[in-house]
Design a protein around this motif. Structure first.
Motif, mmCIF file in Angstrom:
data_model
loop_
_atom_site.group_PDB
_atom_site.id
_atom_site.type_symbol
_atom_site.label_atom_id
_atom_site.label_comp_id
_atom_site.label_asym_id
_atom_site.label_seq_id
_atom_site.Cartn_x
_atom_site.Cartn_y
_atom_site.Cartn_z
ATOM 1 N N ILE A 1 38.427 42.201 38.955
ATOM 2 C CA ILE A 1 39.016 43.418 39.524
ATOM 3 C C ILE A 1 38.949 44.547 38.495
ATOM 4 O O ILE A 1 39.078 44.305 37.286
ATOM 5 N N SER A 2 38.745 45.766 38.975
ATOM 6 C CA SER A 2 38.657 46.918 38.079
ATOM 7 C C SER A 2 39.959 47.118 37.308
ATOM 8 O O SER A 2 41.035 46.702 37.745
ATOM 9 N N GLN A 3 39.839 47.773 36.151
ATOM 10 C CA GLN A 3 40.989 47.968 35.270
ATOM 11 C C GLN A 3 41.092 49.412 34.798
ATOM 12 O O GLN A 3 40.089 50.110 34.685
ATOM 13 N N THR A 4 42.316 49.821 34.524
ATOM 14 C CA THR A 4 42.581 51.089 33.868
ATOM 15 C C THR A 4 43.509 50.791 32.695
ATOM 16 O O THR A 4 44.539 50.141 32.880
ATOM 17 N N LYS A 5 43.129 51.235 31.529
ATOM 18 C CA LYS A 5 43.910 50.999 30.299
ATOM 19 C C LYS A 5 44.276 49.525 30.133
ATOM 20 O O LYS A 5 45.425 49.184 29.799
ATOM 21 N N GLY A 6 43.359 48.659 30.417
ATOM 22 C CA GLY A 6 43.594 47.235 30.184
ATOM 23 C C GLY A 6 44.441 46.555 31.242
ATOM 24 O O GLY A 6 44.782 45.387 31.107
ATOM 25 N N GLU A 7 44.793 47.309 32.304
ATOM 26 C CA GLU A 7 45.576 46.689 33.380
ATOM 27 C C GLU A 7 44.790 46.720 34.682
ATOM 28 O O GLU A 7 44.099 47.699 34.980
ATOM 29 N N ILE A 8 44.958 45.663 35.438
ATOM 30 C CA ILE A 8 44.292 45.577 36.737
ATOM 31 C C ILE A 8 44.765 46.724 37.630
ATOM 32 O O ILE A 8 45.967 46.956 37.751
ATOM 33 N N ASP A 9 43.807 47.481 38.233
ATOM 34 C CA ASP A 9 44.237 48.629 39.038
ATOM 35 C C ASP A 9 44.023 48.448 40.547
ATOM 36 O O ASP A 9 44.416 49.305 41.344
ATOM 37 N N GLY A 10 43.332 47.386 40.946
ATOM 38 C CA GLY A 10 43.211 47.092 42.380
ATOM 39 C C GLY A 10 42.323 48.034 43.172
ATOM 40 O O GLY A 10 42.398 48.082 44.398
ATOM 41 N N VAL B 1 38.449 19.730 37.458
ATOM 42 C CA VAL B 1 38.682 21.170 37.565
ATOM 43 C C VAL B 1 37.573 21.970 36.876
ATOM 44 O O VAL B 1 37.049 21.552 35.844
ATOM 45 N N GLY B 2 37.219 23.117 37.488
ATOM 46 C CA GLY B 2 36.273 24.049 36.868
ATOM 47 C C GLY B 2 37.035 25.197 36.239
ATOM 48 O O GLY B 2 37.606 25.073 35.163
ATOM 49 N N HIS B 3 37.093 26.303 36.962
ATOM 50 C CA HIS B 3 37.863 27.445 36.469
ATOM 51 C C HIS B 3 39.336 27.302 36.834
ATOM 52 O O HIS B 3 39.705 26.507 37.711
ATOM 53 N N LEU B 4 40.152 28.133 36.213
ATOM 54 C CA LEU B 4 41.527 28.337 36.641
ATOM 55 C C LEU B 4 41.779 29.841 36.618
ATOM 56 O O LEU B 4 41.033 30.582 35.988
ATOM 57 N N THR B 5 42.782 30.270 37.338
ATOM 58 C CA THR B 5 43.083 31.707 37.392
ATOM 59 C C THR B 5 44.571 31.937 37.263
ATOM 60 O O THR B 5 45.374 31.247 37.895
ATOM 61 N N ILE B 6 44.909 32.908 36.416
ATOM 62 C CA ILE B 6 46.260 33.459 36.377
ATOM 63 C C ILE B 6 46.100 34.898 36.848
ATOM 64 O O ILE B 6 45.177 35.577 36.395
ATOM 65 N N PRO B 7 46.920 35.371 37.782
ATOM 66 C CA PRO B 7 46.773 36.764 38.211
ATOM 67 C C PRO B 7 46.726 37.696 36.995
ATOM 68 O O PRO B 7 47.500 37.522 36.048
ATOM 69 N N GLY B 8 45.801 38.639 37.040
ATOM 70 C CA GLY B 8 45.613 39.527 35.886
ATOM 71 C C GLY B 8 44.937 38.843 34.722
ATOM 72 O O GLY B 8 44.991 39.329 33.594
ATOM 73 N N GLY B 9 44.300 37.715 34.988
ATOM 74 C CA GLY B 9 43.698 36.887 33.930
ATOM 75 C C GLY B 9 42.813 37.639 32.968
ATOM 76 O O GLY B 9 43.050 37.610 31.763
ATOM 77 N N ASN B 10 41.818 38.336 33.487
ATOM 78 C CA ASN B 10 40.955 39.103 32.592
ATOM 79 C C ASN B 10 41.537 40.490 32.376
ATOM 80 O O ASN B 10 41.003 41.491 32.828
ATOM 81 N N SER B 11 42.676 40.568 31.702
ATOM 82 C CA SER B 11 43.232 41.891 31.404
ATOM 83 C C SER B 11 44.191 41.752 30.234
ATOM 84 O O SER B 11 44.483 40.650 29.776
ATOM 85 N N GLY B 12 44.672 42.885 29.781
ATOM 86 C CA GLY B 12 45.630 42.878 28.680
ATOM 87 C C GLY B 12 47.032 42.529 29.159
ATOM 88 O O GLY B 12 47.936 42.292 28.359
ATOM 89 N N LYS B 13 47.245 42.523 30.485
ATOM 90 C CA LYS B 13 48.579 42.263 31.035
ATOM 91 C C LYS B 13 48.524 41.233 32.154
ATOM 92 O O LYS B 13 48.572 41.584 33.340
ATOM 93 N N PRO B 14 48.419 39.959 31.791
ATOM 94 C CA PRO B 14 48.467 38.931 32.842
ATOM 95 C C PRO B 14 49.793 39.016 33.583
ATOM 96 O O PRO B 14 50.813 39.417 33.009
ATOM 97 N N GLN B 15 49.742 38.645 34.886
ATOM 98 C CA GLN B 15 50.932 38.769 35.721
ATOM 99 C C GLN B 15 51.526 37.394 36.006
ATOM 100 O O GLN B 15 51.660 36.976 37.145
ATOM 101 N N GLY B 16 51.802 36.673 34.939
ATOM 102 C CA GLY B 16 52.440 35.360 34.889
ATOM 103 C C GLY B 16 52.748 34.605 36.169
ATOM 104 O O GLY B 16 52.064 34.733 37.160
ATOM 105 N N LYS B 17 53.736 33.802 36.157
ATOM 106 C CA LYS B 17 54.325 33.074 37.295
ATOM 107 C C LYS B 17 53.421 31.997 37.903
ATOM 108 O O LYS B 17 53.800 30.850 37.984
ATOM 109 N N TYR B 18 52.222 32.377 38.392
ATOM 110 C CA TYR B 18 51.363 31.373 39.019
ATOM 111 C C TYR B 18 50.069 31.150 38.252
ATOM 112 O O TYR B 18 49.553 32.062 37.597
#
Ligand code: K7E
Ligand code: CUA
Length: 656
Positions: free
Chosen positions: A116-125, A438-455
């Motif tokens: 997903i695209s990013q602005t200043k290291g954060e996912i911007d959607g 298992v192959g990959h795993l994903t944490i929301p915001g994974g490829n960014s400076g601010k992962p969005q924890g929890k799951y």
């Protein structure tokens, strides 16, 4: 391998049983209390929304699927690289150009890594990008409409796998080649691979306002396999890291011949330096051929342009821009932590997990402490760049993600588990089985400076006994874990579509707010649009018949057409006059081999039909749109080629 997998499964089952008993809070010692507690964590009540979107790559389906988390419900399949009769994508006249390449029309793809695209290291959607591995391409999907709006082919590449990952302001979407090839392509003996084949790493610029893509430059690297990549961020913004394997440069029996070297490399590319060089006119324009396909949401049409040249840069032209970090052994994933300091090389065949330090790398470069060079590219000393290693965390590490709280999560294919470990101390904190391999795993915001924890969710290659069997092949399976506590907690299994190598996920709010409900009919600039019933008509141009048609609940206008002859090419141009959310109309005519069309409110789509038989053929709406949907139908009369039946059309009256 079989034995290994079955013993892994046995261990996994024991572990799972053990875990459930251990955590059970019910007095009878059964896991009922645990189950209901877990169920609450994934239960999204009817009419309520999930908190996160997850976009899973479709692998060999060529598409992208959209899920909600934590429910694991699938919301949509977005067609990207494959023809998709469900919507008419790749079949309609407007979208066929999206699948154009320098090899002609390619109706399928193998997609691996959405980002997903990013602005200043954060996912911007705003956008999501995804690679096509087989016929190298990068696609962009607009998250306002969930439509694929741009596809760019990547020349000089083959097996576009270390792709598509974006830099922290979406300056670039980066696409590295897995297979090295002759550059430019030419007829040459395969055994002359070594020293002659090249690996192109492509930096595709993304225009900040429009999102338009353009290949800014390609770095022509030695003929290794560039497997995965990630951008630097924070302190390492401006660099990009690629894992390599087959530094042996073997061209046959790679399972043996590419596993000889004790260490392969992570290639560190200072793209800012190369960008400056290119901006000053550096590099060489190389003649080549690649397609650039763009969908315009006002004309509702895609155009395909063939580009004729690309700028290439040889690393030796830009001293100080490219280095090799020795990394054991045939690393797969190349993952950078949210701070940008740690670069994890997931050595598939290595006992330990190697983590490099960006600071140490810069220091070693500064002091020019090199262990040697490969094709003129300096190789740093392993010990000089090593931040630390996680000792014997599991078997067959593939990919790592981060929670933004100092923890990393690595998947292990062979031992079938996710292992949580601590950045800096390298201690293993927790491990949970996955079902299975298992192959990959994903944490929301994974490829960014601010992962969005929890799951966190794991995407597994083997499903076996997780669901009711569906013949010899089962859809792959994902597992959702709650990672908000010290220990990972398995919450849910959900089936996925195709092979979701990787996924990108994010909190739902940003996307939800921007989501488009209709296309504005007034803004429709399609050349064949009929914006009112008065605009409907049928026009003959030689053997082409163009039908300007509208749809509204619950009729087509016109719905009776005569004067079409065998040998004609009939174009149905449908404009959906609806201006309400989620009211598409469909279109299909008997014998049509270009798929049905699903036309969104305010949109125009066209389908070509070449009748093969004389007769009166019905057409109908394929989407149940109203109580009178079954009445939404019409007839088209096809006469012999030499007939003189005049061209006529009507709605609500008999053609006389
Ligand atoms: Cu499947 Cu990222 Cu193509 Cu690893 S890759 S699993
Ligand atoms: Cu329109 Cu059904």
């Amino acid at each position: 391998m079989k034995n290994l997998i079955s013993s892994t499964i046995a261990i996994a089952i024991v572990l799972a049983t053990f875990t459930s008993c251990n955590n059970s809070e019910s007095s009878n010692g059964k896991s009922g209390a645990l189950s209901s507690n877990v169920a609450e964590k994934v239960y999204v009540a009817p009419g309520e929304y999930d908190s996160h979107y997850a976009f899973l790559s479709g692998g060999y389906s060529g598409n992208l699927t959209v899920y909600g988390l934590p429910s694991g419900r699938m919301f949509k399949e977005i067609p990207v690289f494959s023809q998709f009769p469900t919507s008419g994508y790749g079949y309609s006249e407007e979208t066929k150009p999206m699948l154009n390449t320098s090899h002609g029309f390619i109706p399928w793809g193998d997609s691996h890594h959405p980002d997903i695209s990013q602005t200043k290291g954060e996912i911007d959607g705003r956008f999501i990008f995804i690679n096509e591995n087989n016929t190298p391409r990068i696609a962009k999907i607009d998250l306002k409409t969930f439509e694929t709006t741009e596809i760019i082919e990547v020349p000089n590449s083959a097996g576009n796998h270390s792709s598509s990952f974006v830099t922290e302001n979406t300056e670039y979407v980066v696409a590295g080649t897995r297979f090295s090839v002759p550059v430019p392509q030419r007829d040459m003996p395969i055994k002359e691979y070594k020293g002659n084949f090249k690996g192109a790493l492509s930096f595709i610029s993304v225009e900040p306002e429009t999102g338009n893509m353009d290949i800014k430059f390609q770095v022509l690297m030695p003929g290794f396999n560039y497997d995965l990549s990630h951008p630097g961020r924070g302190k390492s913004h401006g660099w990009f890291f690629f894992t390599t394997y087959n530094t042996e440069e073997a061209s046959t029996l790679l399972e043996v011949n590419a596993s000889q070297n004790d260490k392969d490399f992570i290639a560190a590319i200072n793209w800012k330096k190369i960008e400056a060089y290119v901006n000053a006119g550096g590099g060489t324009m190389m003649p080549t051929n690649y397609a650039h396909n763009v969908y315009d949401e006002h004309t509702h049409m895609a155009t395909s342009t063939m580009k004729k040249e690309v700028r290439v840069v040889n690393p030796s032209e830009v001293p100080g821009a490219v280095y090799f970090l020795p990394t054991p052994k045939s690393p797969h994933g190349c993952d950078v932590d949210p701070s940008g300091e740690y670069i994890v090389g997931n050595g598939k065949l290595s006992a330990n997990l190697t983590v490099h330090s960006f600071t140490k790398m810069l220091d070693a470069i500064e002091k020019e402490k090199f262990a040697g060079e490969a094709y003129g590219i300096p190789i740093l000393n392993f010990e000089d760049v090593l931040a630390g290693s996680v000792e014997q965390p599991g078997l067959g590490p593939l990919h790592t993600e981060f929670d933004g709280k100092g923890n990393a999560y690595t998947t292990f294919f062979i031992s079938s588990e996710v292992v949580k470990w601590k950045l800096g101390t390298w201690e293993v904190l927790d491990r949970q089985p996955t079902f299975y391999s298992v192959g990959h795993l994903t944490i929301p915001g994974g490829n960014s400076g601010k992962p969005q924890g929890k799951y966190m969710f794991a995407m597994n290659k083997i499903t076996k006994d997780r669901y009711l069997p569906t013949g010899p092949e089962m859809e792959h399976s994902a597992q959702l874990y709650d990672i908000s506590g010290d220990k990972m907690e398995l919450l849910l299994d959900f089936p996925t579509h195709g092979e979701p190598h990787y996924a990108a996920a994010m909190r739902a709010d940003l996307i939800k707010e921007r989501s488009q409900k209709i296309y504005n009919l007034e803004d429709n600039k399609h050349p064949y649009a009929a914006k009112t019933d008065a605009d409907t008509k049928v026009v003959r141009k030689g053997n082409e018949v163009h039908i300007y048609m509208t749809t509204i609940r619950s009729h087509f206008s016109p719905d009776n057409i005569e004067g079409v002859k065998l040998g004609d090419k009939v174009y149905f141009h449908l404009t959906n006059l609806e201006q309400d959310f989620d009211v598409p109309h469909g279109f299909a005519v008997l014998g049509q081999n270009s798929s049905e069309l699903l036309v969104m409110p305010g949109q125009t789509k066209s389908s070509v039909w070449e009748p093969t038989k004389v007769g009166v053929w019905p057409f109908y709406c394929t989407d149940f749109c109203s109580a009178l949907h079954q009445e939404m139908q019409g007839y088209i009369r096809v006469s012999p080629a030499d007939s003189d039946v005049p061209l006529k059309w009507s709605l609500g009256e008999d053609i006389e």
